[in-house]
Design a protein around this motif. Structure first.
Motif, PDB file in Angstrom:
ATOM      1  N   ILE A   1      50.594  48.681  25.117  1.00  0.00           N
ATOM      2  CA  ILE A   1      50.028  47.377  25.448  1.00  0.00           C
ATOM      3  C   ILE A   1      50.631  46.307  24.552  1.00  0.00           C
ATOM      4  N   ASP A   2      51.122  45.237  25.187  1.00  0.00           N
ATOM      5  CA  ASP A   2      51.677  44.101  24.456  1.00  0.00           C
ATOM      6  C   ASP A   2      50.616  43.028  24.247  1.00  0.00           C
ATOM      7  N   SER A   3      49.846  42.724  25.313  1.00  0.00           N
ATOM      8  CA  SER A   3      48.798  41.713  25.198  1.00  0.00           C
ATOM      9  C   SER A   3      47.703  41.958  26.227  1.00  0.00           C
ATOM     10  N   ILE A   4      46.562  41.309  25.976  1.00  0.00           N
ATOM     11  CA  ILE A   4      45.386  41.470  26.833  1.00  0.00           C
ATOM     12  C   ILE A   4      44.757  40.102  27.032  1.00  0.00           C
ATOM     13  N   LYS A   5      44.303  39.852  28.262  1.00  0.00           N
ATOM     14  CA  LYS A   5      43.551  38.609  28.479  1.00  0.00           C
ATOM     15  C   LYS A   5      42.465  38.856  29.517  1.00  0.00           C
ATOM     16  N   PRO A   6      41.350  38.151  29.367  1.00  0.00           N
ATOM     17  CA  PRO A   6      40.264  38.295  30.352  1.00  0.00           C
ATOM     18  C   PRO A   6      40.737  37.859  31.735  1.00  0.00           C
ATOM     19  N   SER A   7      40.206  38.510  32.755  1.00  0.00           N
ATOM     20  CA  SER A   7      40.539  38.193  34.130  1.00  0.00           C
ATOM     21  C   SER A   7      39.242  37.867  34.867  1.00  0.00           C
ATOM     22  N   LEU A   8      39.257  37.915  36.177  1.00  0.00           N
ATOM     23  CA  LEU A   8      38.082  37.591  36.975  1.00  0.00           C
ATOM     24  C   LEU A   8      37.031  38.692  36.931  1.00  0.00           C
ATOM     25  N   SER A   9      35.787  38.321  37.081  1.00  0.00           N
ATOM     26  CA  SER A   9      34.660  39.253  37.230  1.00  0.00           C
ATOM     27  C   SER A   9      34.522  40.267  36.100  1.00  0.00           C
ATOM     28  N   GLY A  10      34.836  39.868  34.883  1.00  0.00           N
ATOM     29  CA  GLY A  10      34.671  40.751  33.736  1.00  0.00           C
ATOM     30  C   GLY A  10      35.780  41.760  33.548  1.00  0.00           C
ATOM     31  N   ARG A  11      36.796  41.699  34.380  1.00  0.00           N
ATOM     32  CA  ARG A  11      37.944  42.597  34.217  1.00  0.00           C
ATOM     33  C   ARG A  11      38.903  42.017  33.176  1.00  0.00           C
ATOM     34  N   PHE A  12      39.843  42.850  32.719  1.00  0.00           N
ATOM     35  CA  PHE A  12      40.859  42.396  31.784  1.00  0.00           C
ATOM     36  C   PHE A  12      42.235  42.653  32.378  1.00  0.00           C
ATOM     37  N   GLU A  13      43.175  41.774  32.090  1.00  0.00           N
ATOM     38  CA  GLU A  13      44.564  41.968  32.481  1.00  0.00           C
ATOM     39  C   GLU A  13      45.323  42.452  31.254  1.00  0.00           C
ATOM     40  N   VAL A  14      46.020  43.554  31.402  1.00  0.00           N
ATOM     41  CA  VAL A  14      46.802  44.146  30.324  1.00  0.00           C
ATOM     42  C   VAL A  14      48.274  43.935  30.654  1.00  0.00           C
ATOM     43  N   ILE A  15      49.025  43.417  29.691  1.00  0.00           N
ATOM     44  CA  ILE A  15      50.464  43.275  29.869  1.00  0.00           C
ATOM     45  C   ILE A  15      51.126  44.305  28.951  1.00  0.00           C
ATOM     46  N   LEU A  16      51.913  45.176  29.553  1.00  0.00           N
ATOM     47  CA  LEU A  16      52.555  46.250  28.804  1.00  0.00           C
ATOM     48  C   LEU A  16      53.840  45.753  28.138  1.00  0.00           C
ATOM     49  N   LEU A  17      54.389  46.568  27.267  1.00  0.00           N
ATOM     50  CA  LEU A  17      55.622  46.214  26.549  1.00  0.00           C
ATOM     51  C   LEU A  17      56.794  45.962  27.494  1.00  0.00           C
ATOM     52  N   ASN A  18      56.776  46.585  28.676  1.00  0.00           N
ATOM     53  CA  ASN A  18      57.836  46.363  29.667  1.00  0.00           C
ATOM     54  C   ASN A  18      57.505  45.196  30.610  1.00  0.00           C
ATOM     55  N   LYS A  19      56.488  44.402  30.222  1.00  0.00           N
ATOM     56  CA  LYS A  19      56.051  43.188  30.938  1.00  0.00           C
ATOM     57  C   LYS A  19      55.326  43.458  32.249  1.00  0.00           C
ATOM     58  N   GLU A  20      55.015  44.692  32.533  1.00  0.00           N
ATOM     59  CA  GLU A  20      54.238  45.027  33.724  1.00  0.00           C
ATOM     60  C   GLU A  20      52.770  44.671  33.489  1.00  0.00           C
ATOM     61  N   LYS A  21      52.097  44.155  34.521  1.00  0.00           N
ATOM     62  CA  LYS A  21      50.690  43.746  34.406  1.00  0.00           C
ATOM     63  C   LYS A  21      49.796  44.735  35.135  1.00  0.00           C
ATOM     64  N   LEU A  22      48.704  45.125  34.463  1.00  0.00           N
ATOM     65  CA  LEU A  22      47.722  46.037  35.041  1.00  0.00           C
ATOM     66  C   LEU A  22      46.336  45.451  34.848  1.00  0.00           C
ATOM     67  N   ILE A  23      45.407  45.834  35.717  1.00  0.00           N
ATOM     68  CA  ILE A  23      44.030  45.368  35.610  1.00  0.00           C
ATOM     69  C   ILE A  23      43.141  46.515  35.138  1.00  0.00           C
ATOM     70  N   VAL A  24      42.310  46.215  34.133  1.00  0.00           N
ATOM     71  CA  VAL A  24      41.321  47.173  33.643  1.00  0.00           C
ATOM     72  C   VAL A  24      39.988  46.800  34.289  1.00  0.00           C
ATOM     73  N   SER A  25      39.394  47.721  35.029  1.00  0.00           N
ATOM     74  CA  SER A  25      38.107  47.483  35.683  1.00  0.00           C
ATOM     75  C   SER A  25      37.039  47.170  34.649  1.00  0.00           C
ATOM     76  N   ARG A  26      36.071  46.376  35.050  1.00  0.00           N
ATOM     77  CA  ARG A  26      35.060  45.943  34.069  1.00  0.00           C
ATOM     78  C   ARG A  26      34.273  47.097  33.472  1.00  0.00           C
ATOM     79  N   GLN A  27      34.066  48.199  34.222  1.00  0.00           N
ATOM     80  CA  GLN A  27      33.322  49.325  33.647  1.00  0.00           C
ATOM     81  C   GLN A  27      34.126  50.054  32.567  1.00  0.00           C
ATOM     82  N   TYR A  28      35.453  49.808  32.473  1.00  0.00           N
ATOM     83  CA  TYR A  28      36.286  50.453  31.458  1.00  0.00           C
ATOM     84  C   TYR A  28      36.734  49.483  30.362  1.00  0.00           C
ATOM     85  N   VAL A  29      36.306  48.239  30.412  1.00  0.00           N
ATOM     86  CA  VAL A  29      36.678  47.253  29.391  1.00  0.00           C
ATOM     87  C   VAL A  29      36.199  47.698  28.013  1.00  0.00           C
ATOM     88  N   ARG A  30      35.001  48.279  27.947  1.00  0.00           N
ATOM     89  CA  ARG A  30      34.464  48.743  26.663  1.00  0.00           C
ATOM     90  C   ARG A  30      35.380  49.812  26.050  1.00  0.00           C
TER      91      ARG A  30
END
Length: 144
Positions: free
Chosen positions: A107-136
């Protein structure tokens, strides 16, 4: 830090236990070094490739097929999500949704997204969404 080695009989499984107050960079580096030998088989055009766990960015199920994503390459896998999760237990991988397991070390960076989810940006610049139930789980993995 204290180190202790305990010799056991050959009928017992070998294991390494790390007891710590929190997962520091030093401890995470030691764990990554120890687990570096663990490999998962990925398939590309009918050829099998042994992949180091430390090279895997994430594991995903798409249309009932399993895929292993590395920095630049994508491999198919014969493993089920729960099997990969079991293999990755105790490592820097965490469940990010019903169909996605991410390597927190990539993981390179993390930012909040919609509806309590988080957007994760990986070292290769790919973006993934973390579901709100797994944010913790994500927050725990990166020490937030």
């Amino acid at each position: 830090m204290k180190t202790r080695i305990e010799l056991i009989s050959e009928d017992q499984p070998e294991e390494i236990v790390v007891r710590c107050y929190s997962i520091t960079d030093e401890i995470q580096n030691m764990i990554s070094f120890i687990e570096n030998d663990k490999k998962i088989i990925g398939y590309k055009r009918g050829t099998a490739y042994p992949l180091k766990m430390s090279d895997i960015y994430y594991f995903e199920i798409v249309d009932q097929k399993a895929f292993i994503y590395c920095e630049k390459d994508i491999y198919e896998s014969k493993m089920k999500l729960y099997e990969f999760e079991r293999e990755a237990d105790g490592t820097s991988f965490f469940r990010a949704s019903k169909s996605l397991i991410i390597n927190a070390d990539k993981i390179d960076s993390i930012k909040p997204s919609l509806s309590g989810r988080f957007e994760v940006i990986l070292l290769n610049k790919e973006k993934l969404i973390v579901s709100r139930q797994y944010v913790r789980v994500l927050k725990h993995m990166i020490g937030l």
